[in-house]
Enzyme design. Structure first.
Site, mmCIF file in Angstrom:
data_model
loop_
_atom_site.group_PDB
_atom_site.id
_atom_site.type_symbol
_atom_site.label_atom_id
_atom_site.label_comp_id
_atom_site.label_asym_id
_atom_site.label_seq_id
_atom_site.Cartn_x
_atom_site.Cartn_y
_atom_site.Cartn_z
ATOM 1 N N LYS A 256 0.829 -1.208 0.000
ATOM 2 C CA LYS A 256 0.000 0.000 0.000
ATOM 3 C C LYS A 256 0.865 1.261 0.000
ATOM 4 O O LYS A 256 0.657 2.182 -0.795
ATOM 5 C CB LYS A 256 -0.919 -0.009 1.226
ATOM 6 C CG LYS A 256 -1.905 1.127 1.219
ATOM 7 C CD LYS A 256 -2.818 1.078 2.426
ATOM 8 C CE LYS A 256 -3.674 -0.155 2.430
ATOM 9 N NZ LYS A 256 -5.067 0.071 2.687
ATOM 10 N N ARG B 74 -3.475 2.831 8.687
ATOM 11 C CA ARG B 74 -3.761 1.531 8.048
ATOM 12 C C ARG B 74 -2.520 0.676 7.942
ATOM 13 O O ARG B 74 -1.421 1.184 7.721
ATOM 14 C CB ARG B 74 -4.248 1.740 6.604
ATOM 15 C CG ARG B 74 -5.555 2.429 6.450
ATOM 16 C CD ARG B 74 -5.737 2.722 4.962
ATOM 17 N NE ARG B 74 -6.759 3.724 4.754
ATOM 18 C CZ ARG B 74 -7.984 3.441 4.361
ATOM 19 N NH1 ARG B 74 -8.353 2.212 4.132
ATOM 20 N NH2 ARG B 74 -8.859 4.400 4.179
ATOM 21 N N GLY C 212 -7.924 -7.662 4.782
ATOM 22 C CA GLY C 212 -8.725 -7.686 6.005
ATOM 23 C C GLY C 212 -8.083 -8.375 7.195
ATOM 24 O O GLY C 212 -8.712 -8.518 8.234
ATOM 25 N N MET D 284 -5.332 -7.527 8.943
ATOM 26 C CA MET D 284 -4.790 -6.654 9.992
ATOM 27 C C MET D 284 -5.746 -5.481 10.221
ATOM 28 O O MET D 284 -6.802 -5.426 9.639
ATOM 29 C CB MET D 284 -3.397 -6.191 9.592
ATOM 30 C CG MET D 284 -2.392 -7.320 9.626
ATOM 31 S SD MET D 284 -0.762 -6.779 9.161
ATOM 32 C CE MET D 284 -0.937 -6.532 7.427
ATOM 33 N N ARG E 41 -3.026 -1.566 -6.427
ATOM 34 C CA ARG E 41 -2.094 -2.696 -6.349
ATOM 35 C C ARG E 41 -2.464 -3.685 -7.447
ATOM 36 O O ARG E 41 -3.576 -3.641 -7.978
ATOM 37 C CB ARG E 41 -2.173 -3.368 -4.978
ATOM 38 C CG ARG E 41 -3.531 -3.928 -4.674
ATOM 39 C CD ARG E 41 -3.643 -4.445 -3.261
ATOM 40 N NE ARG E 41 -5.023 -4.784 -2.967
ATOM 41 C CZ ARG E 41 -5.508 -4.963 -1.758
ATOM 42 N NH1 ARG E 41 -4.734 -4.816 -0.711
ATOM 43 N NH2 ARG E 41 -6.760 -5.274 -1.566
ATOM 44 N N HIS F 296 -15.207 -9.737 1.641
ATOM 45 C CA HIS F 296 -14.154 -10.595 2.190
ATOM 46 C C HIS F 296 -14.264 -12.017 1.625
ATOM 47 O O HIS F 296 -13.284 -12.601 1.145
ATOM 48 C CB HIS F 296 -14.279 -10.609 3.712
ATOM 49 C CG HIS F 296 -13.274 -11.475 4.379
ATOM 50 N ND1 HIS F 296 -13.559 -12.764 4.760
ATOM 51 C CD2 HIS F 296 -11.978 -11.260 4.684
ATOM 52 C CE1 HIS F 296 -12.479 -13.296 5.298
ATOM 53 N NE2 HIS F 296 -11.507 -12.406 5.267
ATOM 54 N N SER G 183 14.809 -42.555 -6.391
ATOM 55 C CA SER G 183 13.616 -41.719 -6.329
ATOM 56 C C SER G 183 13.406 -41.357 -4.857
ATOM 57 O O SER G 183 13.329 -42.254 -4.009
ATOM 58 C CB SER G 183 12.404 -42.475 -6.871
ATOM 59 O OG SER G 183 11.260 -41.663 -6.717
ATOM 60 N N CYS H 54 9.190 -38.787 -5.622
ATOM 61 C CA CYS H 54 7.816 -39.270 -5.764
ATOM 62 C C CYS H 54 6.996 -39.070 -4.496
ATOM 63 O O CYS H 54 5.861 -39.519 -4.412
ATOM 64 C CB CYS H 54 7.799 -40.724 -6.203
ATOM 65 S SG CYS H 54 8.565 -41.826 -5.011
ATOM 66 N N TYR I 95 13.415 -35.682 -12.722
ATOM 67 C CA TYR I 95 11.955 -35.564 -12.812
ATOM 68 C C TYR I 95 11.334 -35.406 -11.425
ATOM 69 O O TYR I 95 11.967 -35.708 -10.405
ATOM 70 C CB TYR I 95 11.335 -36.782 -13.515
ATOM 71 C CG TYR I 95 11.432 -38.071 -12.730
ATOM 72 C CD1 TYR I 95 10.467 -38.413 -11.791
ATOM 73 C CD2 TYR I 95 12.502 -38.945 -12.935
ATOM 74 C CE1 TYR I 95 10.554 -39.595 -11.067
ATOM 75 C CE2 TYR I 95 12.596 -40.130 -12.216
ATOM 76 C CZ TYR I 95 11.622 -40.443 -11.277
ATOM 77 O OH TYR I 95 11.708 -41.597 -10.556
HETATM 78 C C1 PEP Z 1 7.331 -41.608 0.237
HETATM 79 O O1 PEP Z 1 7.636 -42.116 1.302
HETATM 80 O O2 PEP Z 1 7.589 -40.438 -0.072
HETATM 81 C C2 PEP Z 1 6.595 -42.389 -0.775
HETATM 82 C C3 PEP Z 1 6.334 -41.895 -1.950
HETATM 83 O O3 PEP Z 1 6.135 -43.592 -0.384
HETATM 84 P P1 PEP Z 1 4.833 -43.828 0.516
HETATM 85 O O4 PEP Z 1 4.113 -42.544 0.601
HETATM 86 O O5 PEP Z 1 4.070 -44.876 -0.198
HETATM 87 O O6 PEP Z 1 5.417 -44.283 1.789
#
Ligand code: PEP
Ligand code: MG
Length: 937
Positions: free
Chosen positions: A48, A117, A126, A128, A361, A483, A818, A885, A905
């Site tokens: 602001k 303000r 909203g 604060m 803003r 809000h 992984s 993963c 990945y």
């Molecule tokens: C993990 O532990 O991050 C995983 C992907 O395996 P799970 O969630 O099946 O334990």
């Protein structure tokens, strides 16, 4: 948080100063066409304050004032007080303001009044506190009455000040004042605030002052400077109120940033019928349409518009009432948009036909609008494609995946209300709750399993936790900028606001509409696309393909930057297909245990677990083999041409059996059971071989014995993961056989298949070697039997700190890693992932940790292990493929970290694939274009 609103001016921002230096300037003046600060100084002046400085410098009509910078707030948080220097600079700025205005704060015939303000770097609507009309006291109110020639207006302003000041500074509950005010209205037989005349308001003021004395044990301060100092400190304190803390946690905003305080000469929108106030957007923040958009109220103060107390009028109506002011407003806001190169969210006040700008803003927007605006603004030449790609938050793409109402399922009698405003898109069905607490209680952690709709007259910032968990919000009052509307839009959940034909009785916990009465727990459906509310649980449809087309176009700009692949976690062909639709480039985790829970499989799985010798175990596994092979074939076919990572069995075996306690109860009550109950019990245990009631007597104790053998105090640290495959090698053998037989079979049909067999929870090279040997042996056998080979890999999950430490060793056998960051977070922190919610809310509320480490990857701790294991693994095997993963694979900040760490990945649930793709592309583009995407803060 930052990317949606990132103008290129923000790229150069400095980081907030941790400690003040001798030269810290605390107070920045703006007024008379010139400001000490500028629009780039959001860290220091807050959003602001930076906007006010920028508008002042641009010569726009901004009431003058000064901004006390965020360092003063941080100082206040550290010491519970500001330094003398802050007070000195504030007095100096006040003197300058008084001289510019030719007025004195709260003194003389023409007293200066100011607003105080909050204004943090990132807007927290909203959350604060704000105080208006500061400087009024028993004398100055009379002067104001005379000067404005409007005693009613003066007394109304004074009573508002006592009320706001009493609540914000002196911590007196709002209802204390509401009760006095409502009683006065009742006494004067009026329903409306405007029904109270000057005399009645004077009486209210006298009673308010008494209430202050009673509850705060002090008089309402008559000294204007004292008012200012107390108000400033209260705004600083409001940085740490509960709702602000919750908002920051949800929006990933650093608790240490602090807020600035803006002190600004008051202009009055409630000076009569030639005054007014409003808020607006230069384009539609819900749909992205290029239209001037907003609301206003004549004879009102700012709070009246946004609080939802009165339902405001659409902004284009202003053109009829005051055409000159409307033209000027359009002109100014267009200039602001061109200047900031982004859609603006502005506030204005008209005092006696003169327009003042109070704020501008970059406006918050839905995902739908974010994409449309990015495309639109590039087409208009306002921004370049390189800037546009940062205008959409990765999580906002979920908006494109939002549900719609199936119109075929809607009968005319279903519509309870069609008068509500479509405040935030999406549709949801759920059970009615009336308070935020009820929402949290009822939805619990299964918000998707147990959806609730929060129904309120209007929401307030205190409702934030309930709004977060609700599937949708419905309010009977308030407009598109209320809000409820603003907050839900940010959250990407449906909201219908201002449904005026609905009457919400919060005390009786009832909704009355069209002669019907609905209670807590009744099902309704809220359509945030059209503003309708329907009774019952209506059928919902997936998103509009036309919108997805826009998203596709936008993704087409971003995707070329992406270098890191995005895969999906999917266990069944249906999910794998969905993942491909969202652009997943393979499966990063196929949890095979999910395949065993199927109806046909579970009896064999149980027989396998109950077997007390290898021969019986193998017999059961043989039955499972063809079923598992069929599952794998389906997944391979869906992922034709892409890798599929299949994890061998991970969970402890007792998860497939009944609980110890349940068995004990059944055994204890068996002898007293009637025929009917026994029959039910036989059905329950049929998978374990129960055929008749007579079988139970032996079967149940045998089962209990096995369950007790398998029982562990800490199953998560127990007989699971590769430990199962090592103690029961025939399980890994069967799974490997199913994988390779499936792979060879689909390859014969022309499917390009790349299986990656993943061993869970390894901690040593020997574990890995043991399991890899089984997999490789079985692969060889299958290839020989079938006369065909397929390319494959054997790798491991890194889920234990030890695995990360000895990653160089493990990589001798593992061809890929992984990161299972769910378990790695659990084992690094020593937090049970299933029970952490007993601790987490307190930890977050008290600021002991900033984020849930199971949601956002903890870069400092777990991240270090990820980095180290990647480096060590690649030292041994430079070509090591590395991915993630755990749940973090679909969370934007974690995806950015994975990119920065050089992972090949990320893998996440199918619905988060698009989010991960955008986050990964933005991370790469940010690096290439040297733009901070803002997720590292
Ligand atoms: C993990 O532990 O991050 C995983 C992907 O395996 P799970 O969630 O099946 O334990
Ligand atoms: Mg795991």
């Amino acid at each position: 948080m930052a990317t949606t609103t990132l103008p290129n001016t923000e790229i150069m921002e400095t980081k907030p100063t941790e400690t003040k230096s001798a030269s810290t300037k605390y107070v920045y003046f703006f007024g008379g066409g010139k400001a000490d600060g500028n629009g780039k100084m959001k860290d220091v002046l807050g959003g602001k304050g930076a906007g006010l400085a920028e508008m002042t410098n641009a010569g726009l009509p901004v009431p003058p004032g000064f901004t006390i910078q965020t360092e003063a707030c941080r100082e206040y948080m550290r010491h519970n007080a500001v330094s003398k220097e802050v007070n000195r600079e504030m007095e100096e700025a006040l003197a300058k303001l008084e001289s510019l205005q030719g007025q004195k704060l709260g003194k003389g015939e023409n007293p200066l009044l100011v607003s105080v303000r909050s204004g943090a770097k990132f807007s927290m609507p909203g959350m604060m506190d704000t105080i208006l009309n500061l400087g009024l006291n028993d004398q100055s109110v009379e002067a104001l009455a005379k000067r404005a020639n409007n005693p009613r207006f003066a007394y109304d302003s004074y009573r508002r000040l006592i009320q706001m000041f009493g609540n914000v500074v002196l911590d007196i509950e709002k209802p204390v004042f509401d009760e006095i005010f409502d009683a006065k209205k009742k006494q004067k037989k009026t329903k409306f605030d405007t029904g109270l005349d000057a005399k009645a308001l004077q009486e209210v003021i006298a009673e308010y002052k008494k209430a202050v004395k009673k509850h705060a044990k002090r008089d309402f301060p008559q000294d204007a400077i004292e008012q200012l100092v107390l108000a400033r400190d209260a705004v600083f304190r409001s940085w740490n109120n509960d709702r602000a803390k919750s908002y920051r946690r949800i929006n990933n905003i650093d608790d240490m940033l602090g807020t600035a305080v803006n002190v600004q000469a008051m202009v009055f929108g409630n000076l009569g019928d030639t005054s007014g106030t409003g808020v607006g957007f230069t384009r539609n923040p819900a749909s992205g349409a290029k239209e001037f958009y907003g609301e206003f109220l004549m004879n009102a103060q700012g709070e009246d518009v946004v609080s939802g107390v009165r339902t405001p009028v659409p902004i284009f109506e202003l053109e009829k009432i005051m055409p000159d002011v409307y033209t000027q407003l359009r002109d100014i806001t267009t200039r602001l948009e061109t200047h900031y190169k982004d859609m603006q969210d502005f506030e204005f006040t008209i005092q006696d036909r003169k327009l003042y700008m109070l704020q501008t803003r970059n406006g918050k927007r839905t995902g739908l609008a974010a994409v449309r605006l990015a495309l639109q603004m590039v087409e208009e030449g306002l921004i370049k494609k390189e800037e546009a790609i940062f205008r959409v938050e990765p999580s906002q793409v979920l908006d494109f995946l939002l549900q719609r109402l199936d119109e075929k399922d809607v009968k005319p009698g279903d519509v309870l209300s069609s008068r509500g405003l479509p405040a935030s898109p999406g549709a949801a069905a759920g059970q009615i709750v009336f308070t935020a607490d009820q929402a949290v209680e009822k939805a619990g952690h299964g918000a998707t399993k147990n959806p609730v709709i929060l129904v309120r007259k209007e929401t307030t910032p205190e409702d934030i936790d309930g709004m977060e968990i609700a599937a949708a919000i419905l309010t009977s009052q308030g407009g598109m900028t209320s809000h409820a509307a603003v907050v839900t839009r940010g959250m990407g959940k449906p909201c219908v606001a201002g449904a005026g034909d609905i009457s919400v009785d919060e005390r009786k916990q009832e909704v009355r509409v069209e002669g019907k009465t609905l209670k807590e727990g009744d099902w309704i459906t809220v359509d945030g696309w059209t503003g309708r509310v329907l009774s019952g649980k209506k059928k919902l449809l997936p998103p509009d393909p036309g919108d997805l087309e826009k998203l596709r176009e936008f993704m087409g700009w971003v995707e070329p930057y992406r270098t890191m692949k995005v895969r999906a976690n999917a266990d069944i062909p249906r999910d794998a297909k969905k993942a491909r639709e969202f652009g997943a480039e393979g499966i990063g985790l196929c949890r095979t245990e999910h395949m065993f829970f199927g109806e046909q499989k579970i009896p064999h799985m149980r027989a396998m677990i109950l077997a007390d010798n290898e021969k019986d175990r193998r017999k059961a596994l043989k039955k499972l083999l063809p079923m598992q092979r069929k599952d794998f074939e389906g997944v391979f076919e869906a992922m034709d041409g892409f890798p599929v990572t299949i994890r061998t069995l991970d969970p402890p075996l007792h998860e497939f059996l009944p609980s110890r306690e349940e068995l004990m109860v059944n055994i204890a009550t068996l002898s007293s059971m009637g025929a009917k109950e026994k029959k039910e019990l036989v059905a329950k245990y049929k998978d374990y071989g129960a055929k008749a009631a007579g079988d139970l007597k032996k079967l149940l104790p045998d089962l209990l014995k096995r369950v007790e053998q398998l029982h562990e105090f800490n199953p998560m640290l127990g007989h699971r993961g590769c430990r199962l495959g090592i103690t029961y090698p025939e399980i890994t053998e069967m799974q490997a056989r199913a994988i390779f037989e499936a792979a060879v079979a689909v390859a014969k049909d022309g499917v390009k298949v790349y299986p990656e067999v993943m061993i869970p929870l390894t901690a040593t090279l020997n574990e890995m070697a043991n399991q890899a040997a089984i997999v490789n042996r079985v692969a060889k056998e299958v290839f020989k039997e079938k006369g065909r080979t397929v390319e494959y890999m054997v790798g491991t999950m890194i889920e234990l700190p030890r695995a990360a430490l000895v990653a160089d060793e493990i990589a001798k056998e593992a061809q890929f890693f992984s990161f299972g960051t769910n378990d790695l977070t659990q084992t690094t922190w020593g937090f049970s992932r299933d029970d952490v919610n007993k601790i987490l809310p307190t930890y977050l509320a008290d600021g002991i940790i900033k984020q849930d480490p199971f949601a956002v990857l903890d870069r400092e701790g777990v991240g270090q292990l990820v980095k180290m294991a990647t480096e060590r693994g690649r030292k041994t095997r430079p070509t090591l493929k590395v991915g993630i993963c755990g749940e973090h694979g679909g969370e934007p900040s974690s995806v950015e970290f994975c990119y920065q760490t050089g992972l090949n990945y990320v893998s996440c649930s199918p619905f988060r694939v698009l989010t991960a793709r955008l986050a990964a592309a933005q991370a790469a583009a940010g690096e290439k274009l040297q733009i901070d995407a803002g997720r590292t803060k």
